[in-house]
Write a protein that holds these residues in place. Structure first.
Motif, PDB file in Angstrom:
ATOM      1  N   ARG A 174       0.832  -1.215   0.000  1.00  0.00           N
ATOM      2  CA  ARG A 174       0.000   0.000   0.000  1.00  0.00           C
ATOM      3  C   ARG A 174       0.859   1.255   0.000  1.00  0.00           C
ATOM      4  O   ARG A 174       0.538   2.246  -0.662  1.00  0.00           O
ATOM      5  N   PHE A 175       1.971   1.225   0.732  1.00  0.00           N
ATOM      6  CA  PHE A 175       2.871   2.387   0.733  1.00  0.00           C
ATOM      7  C   PHE A 175       3.462   2.610  -0.660  1.00  0.00           C
ATOM      8  O   PHE A 175       3.540   3.750  -1.138  1.00  0.00           O
ATOM      9  N   LEU A 176       3.893   1.535  -1.331  1.00  0.00           N
ATOM     10  CA  LEU A 176       4.516   1.693  -2.641  1.00  0.00           C
ATOM     11  C   LEU A 176       3.521   2.164  -3.694  1.00  0.00           C
ATOM     12  O   LEU A 176       3.897   2.868  -4.637  1.00  0.00           O
ATOM     13  N   VAL A 177       2.260   1.807  -3.546  1.00  0.00           N
ATOM     14  CA  VAL A 177       1.233   2.355  -4.438  1.00  0.00           C
ATOM     15  C   VAL A 177       0.995   3.826  -4.124  1.00  0.00           C
ATOM     16  O   VAL A 177       0.953   4.683  -5.019  1.00  0.00           O
ATOM     17  N   GLU A 178       0.840   4.138  -2.834  1.00  0.00           N
ATOM     18  CA  GLU A 178       0.582   5.515  -2.425  1.00  0.00           C
ATOM     19  C   GLU A 178       1.711   6.448  -2.835  1.00  0.00           C
ATOM     20  O   GLU A 178       1.482   7.604  -3.217  1.00  0.00           O
ATOM     21  N   SER A 179       2.956   5.948  -2.798  1.00  0.00           N
ATOM     22  CA  SER A 179       4.111   6.784  -3.136  1.00  0.00           C
ATOM     23  C   SER A 179       4.381   6.841  -4.638  1.00  0.00           C
ATOM     24  O   SER A 179       5.328   7.493  -5.077  1.00  0.00           O
TER      25      SER A 179
ATOM     26  N   ASP B 131      -0.684  -0.587  -8.664  1.00  0.00           N
ATOM     27  CA  ASP B 131      -1.566  -1.293  -7.745  1.00  0.00           C
ATOM     28  C   ASP B 131      -0.750  -2.290  -6.935  1.00  0.00           C
ATOM     29  O   ASP B 131       0.435  -2.515  -7.201  1.00  0.00           O
ATOM     30  N   THR B 132      -1.398  -2.905  -5.946  1.00  0.00           N
ATOM     31  CA  THR B 132      -0.668  -3.806  -5.065  1.00  0.00           C
ATOM     32  C   THR B 132      -0.198  -5.062  -5.797  1.00  0.00           C
ATOM     33  O   THR B 132       0.842  -5.625  -5.447  1.00  0.00           O
ATOM     34  N   GLY B 133      -0.925  -5.501  -6.805  1.00  0.00           N
ATOM     35  CA  GLY B 133      -0.482  -6.653  -7.575  1.00  0.00           C
ATOM     36  C   GLY B 133       0.862  -6.405  -8.232  1.00  0.00           C
ATOM     37  O   GLY B 133       1.746  -7.277  -8.229  1.00  0.00           O
ATOM     38  N   GLU B 134       1.046  -5.205  -8.783  1.00  0.00           N
ATOM     39  CA  GLU B 134       2.323  -4.854  -9.399  1.00  0.00           C
ATOM     40  C   GLU B 134       3.434  -4.827  -8.360  1.00  0.00           C
ATOM     41  O   GLU B 134       4.564  -5.269  -8.619  1.00  0.00           O
ATOM     42  N   VAL B 135       3.124  -4.329  -7.156  1.00  0.00           N
ATOM     43  CA  VAL B 135       4.132  -4.305  -6.087  1.00  0.00           C
ATOM     44  C   VAL B 135       4.612  -5.716  -5.786  1.00  0.00           C
ATOM     45  O   VAL B 135       5.826  -5.971  -5.695  1.00  0.00           O
ATOM     46  N   PHE B 136       3.691  -6.633  -5.607  1.00  0.00           N
ATOM     47  CA  PHE B 136       4.094  -8.008  -5.284  1.00  0.00           C
ATOM     48  C   PHE B 136       4.926  -8.609  -6.405  1.00  0.00           C
ATOM     49  O   PHE B 136       5.942  -9.261  -6.143  1.00  0.00           O
ATOM     50  N   ARG B 137       4.524  -8.376  -7.646  1.00  0.00           N
ATOM     51  CA  ARG B 137       5.275  -8.956  -8.770  1.00  0.00           C
ATOM     52  C   ARG B 137       6.698  -8.407  -8.837  1.00  0.00           C
ATOM     53  O   ARG B 137       7.635  -9.142  -9.120  1.00  0.00           O
TER      54      ARG B 137
ATOM     55  N   ARG C 238     -16.533 -21.613   2.185  1.00  0.00           N
ATOM     56  CA  ARG C 238     -16.799 -20.586   1.171  1.00  0.00           C
ATOM     57  C   ARG C 238     -16.432 -19.240   1.769  1.00  0.00           C
ATOM     58  O   ARG C 238     -16.895 -18.890   2.853  1.00  0.00           O
ATOM     59  N   GLY C 239     -15.576 -18.464   1.099  1.00  0.00           N
ATOM     60  CA  GLY C 239     -15.197 -17.158   1.637  1.00  0.00           C
ATOM     61  C   GLY C 239     -14.504 -16.303   0.600  1.00  0.00           C
ATOM     62  O   GLY C 239     -13.738 -16.795  -0.225  1.00  0.00           O
ATOM     63  N   SER C 240     -14.780 -15.007   0.641  1.00  0.00           N
ATOM     64  CA  SER C 240     -14.275 -14.088  -0.374  1.00  0.00           C
ATOM     65  C   SER C 240     -12.804 -13.755  -0.210  1.00  0.00           C
ATOM     66  O   SER C 240     -12.146 -13.371  -1.164  1.00  0.00           O
ATOM     67  N   ASP C 241     -12.251 -13.856   0.999  1.00  0.00           N
ATOM     68  CA  ASP C 241     -10.914 -13.356   1.325  1.00  0.00           C
ATOM     69  C   ASP C 241     -10.844 -11.848   1.061  1.00  0.00           C
ATOM     70  O   ASP C 241      -9.841 -11.318   0.592  1.00  0.00           O
ATOM     71  N   PHE C 242     -11.922 -11.152   1.400  1.00  0.00           N
ATOM     72  CA  PHE C 242     -12.022  -9.711   1.165  1.00  0.00           C
ATOM     73  C   PHE C 242     -11.093  -8.951   2.114  1.00  0.00           C
ATOM     74  O   PHE C 242     -11.042  -9.233   3.308  1.00  0.00           O
ATOM     75  N   HIS C 243     -10.360  -7.967   1.541  1.00  0.00           N
ATOM     76  CA  HIS C 243      -9.466  -7.111   2.316  1.00  0.00           C
ATOM     77  C   HIS C 243      -9.834  -5.629   2.245  1.00  0.00           C
ATOM     78  O   HIS C 243      -9.684  -4.917   3.226  1.00  0.00           O
ATOM     79  N   SER C 244     -10.266  -5.190   1.070  1.00  0.00           N
ATOM     80  CA  SER C 244     -10.434  -3.751   0.862  1.00  0.00           C
ATOM     81  C   SER C 244     -11.319  -3.482  -0.344  1.00  0.00           C
ATOM     82  O   SER C 244     -11.200  -4.166  -1.368  1.00  0.00           O
ATOM     83  N   PRO C 245     -12.194  -2.472  -0.261  1.00  0.00           N
ATOM     84  CA  PRO C 245     -13.004  -2.122  -1.445  1.00  0.00           C
ATOM     85  C   PRO C 245     -12.156  -1.729  -2.642  1.00  0.00           C
ATOM     86  O   PRO C 245     -12.548  -1.972  -3.797  1.00  0.00           O
ATOM     87  N   ALA C 246     -10.979  -1.137  -2.406  1.00  0.00           N
ATOM     88  CA  ALA C 246     -10.149  -0.665  -3.503  1.00  0.00           C
ATOM     89  C   ALA C 246      -9.229  -1.739  -4.067  1.00  0.00           C
ATOM     90  O   ALA C 246      -8.705  -1.580  -5.175  1.00  0.00           O
ATOM     91  N   GLU C 247      -9.005  -2.819  -3.310  1.00  0.00           N
ATOM     92  CA  GLU C 247      -7.997  -3.800  -3.707  1.00  0.00           C
ATOM     93  C   GLU C 247      -8.556  -5.183  -4.035  1.00  0.00           C
ATOM     94  O   GLU C 247      -7.979  -5.902  -4.852  1.00  0.00           O
ATOM     95  N   SER C 248      -9.637  -5.567  -3.414  1.00  0.00           N
ATOM     96  CA  SER C 248     -10.132  -6.936  -3.561  1.00  0.00           C
ATOM     97  C   SER C 248     -10.981  -7.089  -4.815  1.00  0.00           C
ATOM     98  O   SER C 248     -11.862  -6.265  -5.082  1.00  0.00           O
ATOM     99  N   HIS C 249     -10.714  -8.145  -5.566  1.00  0.00           N
ATOM    100  CA  HIS C 249     -11.481  -8.404  -6.786  1.00  0.00           C
ATOM    101  C   HIS C 249     -12.829  -9.045  -6.476  1.00  0.00           C
ATOM    102  O   HIS C 249     -13.751  -8.972  -7.286  1.00  0.00           O
ATOM    103  N   THR C 250     -12.938  -9.690  -5.316  1.00  0.00           N
ATOM    104  CA  THR C 250     -14.169 -10.379  -4.937  1.00  0.00           C
ATOM    105  C   THR C 250     -14.741  -9.723  -3.694  1.00  0.00           C
ATOM    106  O   THR C 250     -14.065  -9.637  -2.664  1.00  0.00           O
TER     107      THR C 250
END
Length: 303
Positions: free
Chosen positions: A146-151, A156-162, A252-264
């Motif tokens: 999140r910091f690397l996206v904000e800065s 997005d966070t996916g790019e940070v992880f990659r 069954r579970g979405s693994d939801f983290h954030s409205p801005a980041e989670s695809h599900t």
């Protein structure tokens, strides 16, 4: 009252709040779940049960049935695997001690991640990640992302992880988590059900996956996430077959983290495939219905 297995249920039994690496409070998660039609809900923060009382009270206020939950990080075959616990006694001392031990080391790991990113030309990452942390004991790669996206380093966070936070990248620091058998034992001895979370994410070979399921079952694990935000429609069917092969219930579970980041989003998944045993049928006496608030169903019988 037990929930019949034959009735489709909008259960979301995997999500995260600010107590670990989500961005919403337990109260806001409960409201979002209810607005999306969730009937049975569990908050499953990483290695932490500190948000469960708030989550239970919020579920009561929203009129939702509720199960206690947690997601424990374990190391299996040199890979980080997640085990969800559902329906356990959150005051169990052994579980609390195990989770505390699992959390130990996150701070030092995060400092080393910051140092490695600094050597890669990204200064201040540790301090920047701390700005996104709700619980400093649970600082994680997601907070760095999140910091690397904000800065402006990544889109997005996916790019940070990659680029930075997976094995072989500049900010990746491995960590030895709990052992699989210990995590399953903590959950089951606290009278809960252990669940393999999002198994398709681990990219195991067929032999490694068979070993994971076999060892998990041998230790007393009882369920696997079949329908989850990390799985494709084909993987729903694949893990439904594995659930049946190993005699495991299905979660069954979405693994939801954030409205801005989670695809599900919470509550948006399709039903479990037919012919499976829903995990909540194993937990009927642990489900906290709105009228019962925070009093566990099993408490009067075990006094």
């Amino acid at each position: 009252m037990p929930i019949p297995a034959t009735i489709p249920l909008n259960a979301d039994l995997h999500c995260h709040s600010v107590v670990s690496d989500g961005t919403l409070s337990p109260e806001d998660l409960a409201a979002r779940a209810r607005a999306n039609g969730v009937q049975l809900w569990a908050l499953t923060d990483h290695d932490e049960t500190g948000g469960l009382r708030r989550a239970g009270a919020a579920a009561q206020a929203q009129g939702m049935a509720y199960l206690t939950g947690v997601e424990i990080s374990v190391t299996f075959a040199d890979t980080t695997v997640h085990i969800v616990g559902l329906g356990f006694d959150p005051d169990n001392a052994q579980l609390a001690q195990g989770l505390a031990a699992t959390r130990d080391g996150r701070g030092e790991r995060a400092k080393e991640m910051g140092a490695q990113l600094a050597r890669a030309g990204i200064g201040g990452a540790y301090e920047g990640a701390l700005q996104f942390v709700g619980n400093p004991a649970l600082i994680s790669r997601m907070h760095f992302a999140r910091f690397l996206v904000e800065s402006g380093r990544c889109q997005d966070t996916g790019e940070v992880f990659r680029k930075y936070l997976t094995e072989g990248r500049p900010g990746y620091v491995p960590h030895r988590w709990a052992r699989l058998g210990d995590a399953v034992r903590w959950i089951t001895e606290a009278e809960g059900v252990a669940v393999i979370a999002h198994p398709a994410r681990y990219k195991f070979s067929a032999n490694e996956e068979f070993a994971l399921f076999s060892e998990f079952k041998a230790h007393g694990g009882q369920a696997v996430e079949v329908v989850t935000g990390s799985h494709s429609a084909a993987e729903y069917l694949s893990y439904a077959a594995l659930a049946q092969e190993f005699g495991l219930a299905a979660s069954r579970g979405s693994d939801f983290h954030s409205p801005a980041e989670s695809h599900t989003d919470l509550g948006s998944l399709p039903p479990l495939p037919d012919a499976l045993t829903p995990v909540w049928t194993l937990l009927a006496d642990r489900i906290r219905h709105p009228a019962r608030h925070l009093v566990p169903h099993w408490a009067p019988d075990r006094a």
